[in-house]
Design a protein around this motif. Structure first.
Motif, PDB file in Angstrom:
ATOM      1  N   ALA A   1       0.812  -1.220   0.000  1.00 10.16           N
ATOM      2  CA  ALA A   1       0.000   0.000   0.000  1.00 10.16           C
ATOM      3  C   ALA A   1       0.850   1.276   0.000  1.00 10.16           C
ATOM      4  O   ALA A   1       0.325   2.366  -0.169  1.00 10.16           O
ATOM      5  N   LEU A   2       2.155   1.119   0.190  1.00 10.79           N
ATOM      6  CA  LEU A   2       3.010   2.317   0.252  1.00 10.79           C
ATOM      7  C   LEU A   2       3.091   2.995  -1.104  1.00 10.79           C
ATOM      8  O   LEU A   2       3.302   2.330  -2.116  1.00 10.79           O
ATOM      9  N   PRO A   3       2.960   4.325  -1.168  1.00 16.62           N
ATOM     10  CA  PRO A   3       3.194   5.013  -2.444  1.00 16.62           C
ATOM     11  C   PRO A   3       4.632   4.727  -2.923  1.00 16.62           C
ATOM     12  O   PRO A   3       5.541   4.617  -2.088  1.00 16.62           O
ATOM     13  N   ALA A   4       4.793   4.619  -4.245  1.00 10.39           N
ATOM     14  CA  ALA A   4       6.100   4.234  -4.794  1.00 10.39           C
ATOM     15  C   ALA A   4       7.209   5.161  -4.300  1.00 10.39           C
ATOM     16  O   ALA A   4       8.330   4.708  -4.027  1.00 10.39           O
ATOM     17  N   SER A   5       6.903   6.445  -4.161  1.00 12.59           N
ATOM     18  CA  SER A   5       7.961   7.377  -3.758  1.00 12.59           C
ATOM     19  C   SER A   5       8.459   7.041  -2.346  1.00 12.59           C
ATOM     20  O   SER A   5       9.650   7.098  -2.064  1.00 12.59           O
TER      21      SER A   5
ATOM     22  N   LEU B   1      12.629   4.144   1.105  1.00  9.80           N
ATOM     23  CA  LEU B   1      13.022   3.080   2.039  1.00  9.80           C
ATOM     24  C   LEU B   1      14.061   2.155   1.402  1.00  9.80           C
ATOM     25  O   LEU B   1      14.933   1.627   2.089  1.00  9.80           O
ATOM     26  N   LEU B   2      13.948   1.979   0.071  1.00 14.05           N
ATOM     27  CA  LEU B   2      14.839   1.004  -0.587  1.00 14.05           C
ATOM     28  C   LEU B   2      16.198   1.591  -0.972  1.00 14.05           C
ATOM     29  O   LEU B   2      17.188   0.853  -1.073  1.00 14.05           O
ATOM     30  N   ILE B   3      16.240   2.900  -1.184  1.00 12.77           N
ATOM     31  CA  ILE B   3      17.495   3.519  -1.657  1.00 12.77           C
ATOM     32  C   ILE B   3      18.718   3.111  -0.823  1.00 12.77           C
ATOM     33  O   ILE B   3      19.745   2.705  -1.387  1.00 12.77           O
TER      34      ILE B   3
ATOM     35  N   PRO C   1      21.005   9.469  -6.408  1.00 14.26           N
ATOM     36  CA  PRO C   1      19.632   9.564  -5.898  1.00 14.26           C
ATOM     37  C   PRO C   1      18.964  10.894  -6.242  1.00 14.26           C
ATOM     38  O   PRO C   1      17.740  10.969  -6.366  1.00 14.26           O
ATOM     39  N   ALA C   2      19.764  11.927  -6.438  1.00 12.23           N
ATOM     40  CA  ALA C   2      19.182  13.242  -6.717  1.00 12.23           C
ATOM     41  C   ALA C   2      18.508  13.257  -8.085  1.00 12.23           C
ATOM     42  O   ALA C   2      17.445  13.854  -8.249  1.00 12.23           O
ATOM     43  N   THR C   3      19.119  12.572  -9.057  1.00 11.78           N
ATOM     44  CA  THR C   3      18.549  12.639 -10.409  1.00 11.78           C
ATOM     45  C   THR C   3      17.816  11.356 -10.798  1.00 11.78           C
ATOM     46  O   THR C   3      17.002  11.360 -11.719  1.00 11.78           O
ATOM     47  N   ALA C   4      18.119  10.273 -10.122  1.00  7.98           N
ATOM     48  CA  ALA C   4      17.567   8.984 -10.557  1.00  7.98           C
ATOM     49  C   ALA C   4      16.173   8.704 -10.015  1.00  7.98           C
ATOM     50  O   ALA C   4      15.572   7.693 -10.342  1.00  7.98           O
ATOM     51  N   HIS C   5      15.672   9.608  -9.178  1.00  7.01           N
ATOM     52  CA  HIS C   5      14.413   9.299  -8.487  1.00  7.01           C
ATOM     53  C   HIS C   5      13.287   8.808  -9.395  1.00  7.01           C
ATOM     54  O   HIS C   5      12.622   7.827  -9.054  1.00  7.01           O
TER      55      HIS C   5
ATOM     56  N   LEU D   1      13.985   5.228 -10.229  1.00  7.92           N
ATOM     57  CA  LEU D   1      14.024   4.443  -8.986  1.00  7.92           C
ATOM     58  C   LEU D   1      12.598   4.207  -8.481  1.00  7.92           C
ATOM     59  O   LEU D   1      12.249   3.114  -8.023  1.00  7.92           O
ATOM     60  N   GLU D   2      11.776   5.223  -8.609  1.00  4.85           N
ATOM     61  CA  GLU D   2      10.377   5.070  -8.186  1.00  4.85           C
ATOM     62  C   GLU D   2       9.655   4.053  -9.050  1.00  4.85           C
ATOM     63  O   GLU D   2       8.812   3.305  -8.569  1.00  4.85           O
ATOM     64  N   GLU D   3      10.016   4.040 -10.337  1.00  2.00           N
ATOM     65  CA  GLU D   3       9.392   3.032 -11.216  1.00  2.00           C
ATOM     66  C   GLU D   3       9.788   1.630 -10.773  1.00  2.00           C
ATOM     67  O   GLU D   3       8.995   0.690 -10.841  1.00  2.00           O
ATOM     68  N   ILE D   4      11.033   1.501 -10.328  1.00  2.00           N
ATOM     69  CA  ILE D   4      11.463   0.176  -9.831  1.00  2.00           C
ATOM     70  C   ILE D   4      10.658  -0.187  -8.590  1.00  2.00           C
ATOM     71  O   ILE D   4      10.165  -1.308  -8.457  1.00  2.00           O
ATOM     72  N   ALA D   5      10.514   0.801  -7.697  1.00  2.00           N
ATOM     73  CA  ALA D   5       9.749   0.531  -6.466  1.00  2.00           C
ATOM     74  C   ALA D   5       8.322   0.112  -6.824  1.00  2.00           C
ATOM     75  O   ALA D   5       7.778  -0.839  -6.246  1.00  2.00           O
ATOM     76  N   ALA D   6       7.735   0.811  -7.803  1.00  2.00           N
ATOM     77  CA  ALA D   6       6.357   0.478  -8.195  1.00  2.00           C
ATOM     78  C   ALA D   6       6.297  -0.923  -8.814  1.00  2.00           C
ATOM     79  O   ALA D   6       5.331  -1.658  -8.637  1.00  2.00           O
TER      80      ALA D   6
END
Ligand code: GLU
Length: 517
Positions: free
Chosen positions: A328-332, A337-339, A351-355, A358-363
């Motif tokens: 249920a966690l929003p991808a962001s 949490l995963l970074i 992390p500054a530019t890859a967000h 990275l969020e797509e991976i989390a999703a």
């Protein structure tokens, strides 16, 4: 009346699941009634109390979201208050100095054991004359202070969980020690003991409801006598059920995972742990709803729905709840949490530019996660690894695996690394008849810099399938093998889109075509 409750941990160990569950019940009760939740650190046991345990308890409660309104109040700073109240009891003749030596007590116990009687103090020094006292002092004996217990009394209270509870005072072991032997003659009264300090504190802190584990029931009987002796109103009591293992035994503090931060290290979220703990004994009014935030549960919580029977700790249920929270966690948020774990694994990104990707991976991987990863620094701690491995191998109550299954770090590796490793099955797939031709077709269709939508990817696959007159499955499997190095895994189109955002998709297709292994 304003409800005032407290959690009163002893800092003789890390924050334990039993204490944390008691804290949850106290917190819920306080919030339900718009009352106060107070934190008291019971550090009167000077030998076993440690500041690092106090810190662990404060950090643990904070991590769980169990914010307190007053405190922490330290018992060690209130020793003079307890001594003063003991003196009051001595002055009123409700307590007395007892000079019985350890050897004499042992002799008494041995005689009782020989008669198959329960051990109890025989109150032999209850009525010493001043001369007898002086004689013991002259011998160099140092007294403890005992509180007089009238054996004929029956103590009862209306427990909010267990209904009417009654205890015979004669089962309390005789007059109880409320202060230890003084270390030096200078102190007429030694270290005040647990049951006494608790009552003085609960009176001074105006506690209205004492909510604690069932293992304190015998203490409650003793404490009620102390409230009476100190001339104050007795609070309400609620004794919550113990937490048991699968075999129905009390959950051990020494075996397995019981410290709150071990759960954190194992990849459980604070929300899931707290939710799980509230269900250890409490049944929500709507039995179909099990997922609660603290705030939601506070609206519904009451001791009328807390069971008397012990609550069995069930790892499967905890895992299920944890997965519900992760899904249920929003991808962001999941991404944040995963970074740290991705960084620990050595994956290269800024992390500054890859967000965005990275969020797509989390999703992409979020919906299959049950736990967050375990930090590699914890995996390097042999003692912790042994503890978790032993727990997993415990036949009676097998715990979670050391590394979660699936593991967010391993599962997403193919989306980070520049050197993809191919599984044997992926290599075999790439050697299937028609596989390379299919990949060439795809490469031609996307050999440009234009950005693609999910529908575009689907269309490319469809076109290649049609043009080459092959099965769609062959195209999909070959594409997956080439892009991910494996034949199973997360959604292919989303994976492709992430790899494309990273400019890795064409490279991988080219590599797969070159690779003759
Ligand atoms: N210090 C006690 C414990 O940690 C709790 C005492 C109480 O709640 O009255 O078990």
């Amino acid at each position: 009346m304003t409800v005032r409750v407290r959690i009163a941990p002893s800092p003789t160990g890390n924050l334990h699941i039993g204490t944390a569950r008691t804290a949850v019940f106290n917190w819920l009760f306080a919030r339900h009634h718009g009352g106060k939740f107070i934190l008291r650190i019971e550090d009167t046991d000077l030998e076993r109390s440690r500041p690092e345990y106090t810190q662990n308890i404060l950090d643990g409660l904070t991590w769980l979201g169990l914010n307190w309104d007053e405190g922490p109040i330290f018992q060690s700073q209130r020793l003079e208050v307890y001594r003063q109240r003991i003196q009051d009891l001595l002055d009123k003749g409700l307590a007395y100095r007892c000079y019985t030596s350890t050897a004499e007590l042992e002799e008494l116990r041995a005689a009782q054991a020989a008669r198959h009687e329960a051990p109890r103090y025989d109150n032999r020094h209850r009525d010493l004359t001043p001369e007898e006292q002086a004689a013991f002092e002259a011998e160099g004996r140092r007294p403890v202070i005992r509180f007089k217990i009238d054996d004929d009394r029956e103590i009862s209270w209306n427990d909010l969980v267990r209904g009417k509870v009654s205890w015979k005072a004669s089962d309390l072991g005789g007059d109880m020690v409320i202060a230890r032997t003084a270390d030096t003659a200078e102190f007429a009264i030694g270290q005040p003991l647990y049951n006494f300090a608790v009552v003085v504190d609960d009176i001074d802190m105006q506690i209205t409801h004492v909510i604690r584990g069932e293992d304190h029931i015998a203490n409650t009987a003793k404490q009620i006598l102390l409230y009476e002796a100190l001339g104050t109103k007795v609070p309400e009591f609620a004794h919550s059920p113990l937490i048991l293992d699968r075999q129905g035994r009390k959950l051990s503090k020494r075996r397995g995972v019981t410290s709150i931060f071990d759960f954190k290290k194992l990849g459980y979220t604070a929300e899931a742990i707290v939710n799980y703990m509230m269900l250890l004994g409490w049944s929500p009014p709507d039995s179909t709803k099990e997922i609660f935030t603290l705030q939601e549960a506070a609206k519904e919580f009451g001791f009328d729905r807390v069971n008397q029977a012990g609550a069995k700790f069930d790892w499967d249920k905890l895992n299920w709840l944890n997965s519900q929270y992760l899904h249920a966690l929003p991808a962001s948020q999941l991404c944040d949490l995963l970074i740290p774990y991705w960084q620990e694994a050595g994956y290269e990104f800024d992390p500054a530019t890859a967000h965005p990707w990275l969020e797509e991976i989390a999703a992409l991987i979020g919906p299959s996660l049950v736990r967050l990863p375990v930090s590699s620094s914890d995996l390097k701690d042999p003692q912790w690894v042994k503890q978790i491995t032993d727990l997993k191998n415990d036949e009676d109550n097998p715990g979670p695996s050391l590394v979660p299954e699936p593991d967010a770090v391993e599962m997403s590796r193919y989306l980070f690394v520049s050197d993809l490793e191919f599984s044997e099955e992926a290599k075999a797939q790439l050697h299937q008849e028609g596989a390379k031709t299919a990949l060439e077709g795809i490469l031609k269709a996307v050999d440009s810099d234009r950005s693609l939508t999910a529908a575009d990817y689907q269309e490319i696959i469809k076109q290649v399938t049609k043009a080459q007159n092959v099965k769609k499955g062959l195209v999909m499997r070959s594409l997956r093998a080439a892009l991910t190095g494996d034949v199973h895994g997360p959604d292919l189109i989303q994976s492709w889109s992430i790899l494309r955002a990273r400019k890795l998709d064409l490279l991988r297709l080219q590599q797969a075509l070159r690779n003759d292994e």
